[in-house]
Write an enzyme that holds these catalytic residues in place. Structure first.
Site, mmCIF file in Angstrom:
data_model
loop_
_atom_site.group_PDB
_atom_site.id
_atom_site.type_symbol
_atom_site.label_atom_id
_atom_site.label_comp_id
_atom_site.label_asym_id
_atom_site.label_seq_id
_atom_site.Cartn_x
_atom_site.Cartn_y
_atom_site.Cartn_z
ATOM 1 N N MET A 30 0.914 -1.216 0.002
ATOM 2 C CA MET A 30 -0.231 0.068 0.048
ATOM 3 C C MET A 30 0.936 1.359 -0.066
ATOM 4 O O MET A 30 0.453 2.412 0.433
ATOM 5 C CB MET A 30 -1.022 -0.019 1.270
ATOM 6 C CG MET A 30 -1.971 -1.173 1.228
ATOM 7 S SD MET A 30 -3.425 -1.115 2.083
ATOM 8 C CE MET A 30 -2.932 -0.549 3.676
ATOM 9 N N LEU A 33 6.778 2.819 1.526
ATOM 10 C CA LEU A 33 7.885 1.704 1.611
ATOM 11 C C LEU A 33 8.868 1.959 2.595
ATOM 12 O O LEU A 33 9.438 3.140 2.853
ATOM 13 C CB LEU A 33 8.161 1.653 0.397
ATOM 14 C CG LEU A 33 7.365 1.303 -0.674
ATOM 15 C CD1 LEU A 33 8.008 0.947 -2.053
ATOM 16 C CD2 LEU A 33 6.168 0.224 -0.577
ATOM 17 N N ASP A 35 12.123 -0.548 5.027
ATOM 18 C CA ASP A 35 12.953 -1.320 4.755
ATOM 19 C C ASP A 35 12.377 -2.776 4.818
ATOM 20 O O ASP A 35 12.677 -3.729 4.368
ATOM 21 C CB ASP A 35 14.054 -1.407 5.925
ATOM 22 C CG ASP A 35 14.983 -0.243 5.382
ATOM 23 O OD1 ASP A 35 15.058 0.293 4.461
ATOM 24 O OD2 ASP A 35 16.042 -0.064 6.575
ATOM 25 N N HIS A 37 9.493 -3.443 3.312
ATOM 26 C CA HIS A 37 9.006 -3.771 1.964
ATOM 27 C C HIS A 37 10.320 -4.047 1.042
ATOM 28 O O HIS A 37 10.025 -4.919 0.278
ATOM 29 C CB HIS A 37 8.163 -2.524 1.402
ATOM 30 C CG HIS A 37 7.098 -2.169 2.067
ATOM 31 N ND1 HIS A 37 6.931 -1.117 3.063
ATOM 32 C CD2 HIS A 37 5.853 -2.884 2.009
ATOM 33 C CE1 HIS A 37 5.720 -1.078 3.639
ATOM 34 N NE2 HIS A 37 4.911 -2.080 2.980
ATOM 35 N N GLY A 149 5.141 -9.819 4.171
ATOM 36 C CA GLY A 149 6.056 -9.560 5.494
ATOM 37 C C GLY A 149 5.136 -10.439 6.588
ATOM 38 O O GLY A 149 3.922 -10.536 6.635
ATOM 39 N N LYS A 151 4.950 -9.821 9.406
ATOM 40 C CA LYS A 151 4.627 -8.808 10.605
ATOM 41 C C LYS A 151 3.142 -9.188 10.487
ATOM 42 O O LYS A 151 2.318 -9.077 11.778
ATOM 43 C CB LYS A 151 5.268 -7.279 10.333
ATOM 44 C CG LYS A 151 4.572 -6.654 11.488
ATOM 45 C CD LYS A 151 4.854 -5.080 11.241
ATOM 46 C CE LYS A 151 3.704 -4.425 11.874
ATOM 47 N NZ LYS A 151 2.836 -4.006 10.806
ATOM 48 N N GLN A 155 -2.819 -11.893 8.421
ATOM 49 C CA GLN A 155 -3.057 -11.600 6.986
ATOM 50 C C GLN A 155 -2.396 -12.794 6.106
ATOM 51 O O GLN A 155 -2.787 -13.207 5.176
ATOM 52 C CB GLN A 155 -2.219 -10.433 6.623
ATOM 53 C CG GLN A 155 -2.142 -10.114 4.960
ATOM 54 C CD GLN A 155 -1.793 -8.654 4.689
ATOM 55 O OE1 GLN A 155 -2.723 -7.752 4.654
ATOM 56 N NE2 GLN A 155 -0.305 -8.384 4.369
ATOM 57 N N ARG A 189 2.619 2.607 9.872
ATOM 58 C CA ARG A 189 2.048 3.419 10.677
ATOM 59 C C ARG A 189 2.891 3.996 11.902
ATOM 60 O O ARG A 189 2.403 4.747 12.550
ATOM 61 C CB ARG A 189 0.797 2.420 11.167
ATOM 62 C CG ARG A 189 -0.210 2.409 10.390
ATOM 63 C CD ARG A 189 -1.532 1.689 10.865
ATOM 64 N NE ARG A 189 -2.701 1.733 9.948
ATOM 65 C CZ ARG A 189 -3.171 0.677 9.292
ATOM 66 N NH1 ARG A 189 -2.604 -0.653 9.134
ATOM 67 N NH2 ARG A 189 -4.238 0.861 8.319
HETATM 68 O O1 PAF Z 1 -0.310 -5.616 3.616
HETATM 69 C C1 PAF Z 1 -0.549 -4.874 3.124
HETATM 70 O O2 PAF Z 1 0.043 -3.852 2.784
HETATM 71 C C2 PAF Z 1 -1.777 -4.924 2.282
HETATM 72 O O3 PAF Z 1 -2.633 -5.524 3.286
HETATM 73 C C3 PAF Z 1 -1.661 -5.668 1.029
HETATM 74 C C4 PAF Z 1 -1.655 -7.095 1.145
HETATM 75 C C5 PAF Z 1 -1.116 -5.178 -0.117
HETATM 76 C C6 PAF Z 1 -3.327 -5.493 0.560
HETATM 77 O O4 PAF Z 1 -3.636 -4.589 0.150
#
Ligand code: PAF
Length: 282
Positions: A30, A33, A35, A37, A149, A151, A155, A189
């Site tokens: 999203m 970015l 480190d 990512h 990730g 983290k 998810q 965040r």
């Molecule tokens: O982890 C994220 O940044 C988001 O949840 C993702 C996987 C890009 C989906 O929008």
């Protein structure tokens, strides 16, 4: 780095890669970015011939009172970081491109059970939004490998199950959490934290490590241990959402029979919700 905004242009690029037998690694993000990512990008380039990232702040995964409007958008810096790490392509769709009939009218993907516990209980609809957008992105990019990730532990489990259930031909790789020197897990965040909150924030991971140490020493009343950690955090400036000791695979409450555990935590500092996790092998 080639930047594409339309699904049509993305498909053209994908078909060229296919014709040239390129192994494609995909890093969905999203934006904003850090480190963490970039580690995903590095791992993708270690394993693949081409690396494509996406940046899309997905409205479907934000609740009504969440931070969709204020979510940090830093496109120019993000592009520079991706280029510096050798990313081949960036997919940058608009909301209209992703949801032409509007997010409310979108067919959705929901992974039952796991999506409504822990973070899913605190953020109703969140994992449905994640599963839906990731499924769409997978259909568009058709990656050989997609990297996420660790983290965002829950998810990652949701995405693994979705990929398995829908027979999507992409292998899912979890990449270890990147941390600041003081232990705080990197997250977009974290930028919301003021100085005092930032200095308090590492206590979350420190407390999770203390909890893990007690488990390794043989303490097995997980509910009591987690409740003590919640109390500790509440006494040290956090508003804890949860601390849970769970089976690392099913994410169901851990029992004495489980040997692979995960400690999952979410806690607020002011309005900022931090999450973290720590796996424990017995
Ligand atoms: O982890 C994220 O940044 C988001 O949840 C993702 C996987 C890009 C989906 O929008």
């Amino acid at each position: 780095m080639q930047t594409v905004e339309s699904i049509k242009a993305l498909r053209q690029m994908r078909s060229d890669w296919r014709n040239n037998n390129k192994k494609v690694g995909f890093v969905p993000t999203m934006g904003n970015l850090h480190d963490g990512h970039l580690e995903l990008v590095k791992e993708a380039s270690r394993q693949c011939d081409v690396v494509i990232a996406s940046i899309f702040v997905n409205p479907l995964q934000f609740g009504q009172n969440e931070d969709l409007a204020t979510y940090p958008r830093t496109l120019d810096e993000d592009k520079q970081k991706l280029i510096a790490h050798g990313t081949d392509a960036l997919f940058l769709p608009t909301v209209e491109e992703m949801y032409p009939r509007g997010p409310e009218q979108q067919t959705f993907v929901e992974v039952p059970g796991i999506s409504s516990i822990i973070c899913g209980a605190s953020r109703p609809g969140h994992f449905r939004g994640v599963a839906t957008v990731v499924c769409k992105l997978f259909n568009m990019v058709q990656p050989d490998i997609a990297l996420f990730g660790q983290k965002d532990y829950q998810q990652l489990q949701v995405i693994r199950l979705m990929t398995q259930d829908l027979c999507i031909d992409t292998s899912i790789e979890g990449v270890p959490t990147q941390r600041a020197p003081d232990g705080l897990a990197l997250s977009s965040r974290n930028g919301y934290l003021n100085e005092t909150q930032r200095s308090t924030a590492p206590k979350l991971y420190a407390e999770m490590q203390a909890l893990a140490a007690k488990i390794r020493q043989g303490e097995s009343d997980y509910r009591r241990l987690a409740a003590e950690s919640v109390q500790y955090l509440a006494a040290h400036g956090f508003k804890p959402d949860y601390i849970e000791v769970r089976n690392a695979h099913t994410l169901l409450p851990a029992t004495g029979d489980d040997s692979q555990l995960v400690i999952l935590a979410a806690a607020y500092l002011g309005k900022t919700r931090l999450i973290d996790n720590l796996t424990v092998e017995l």
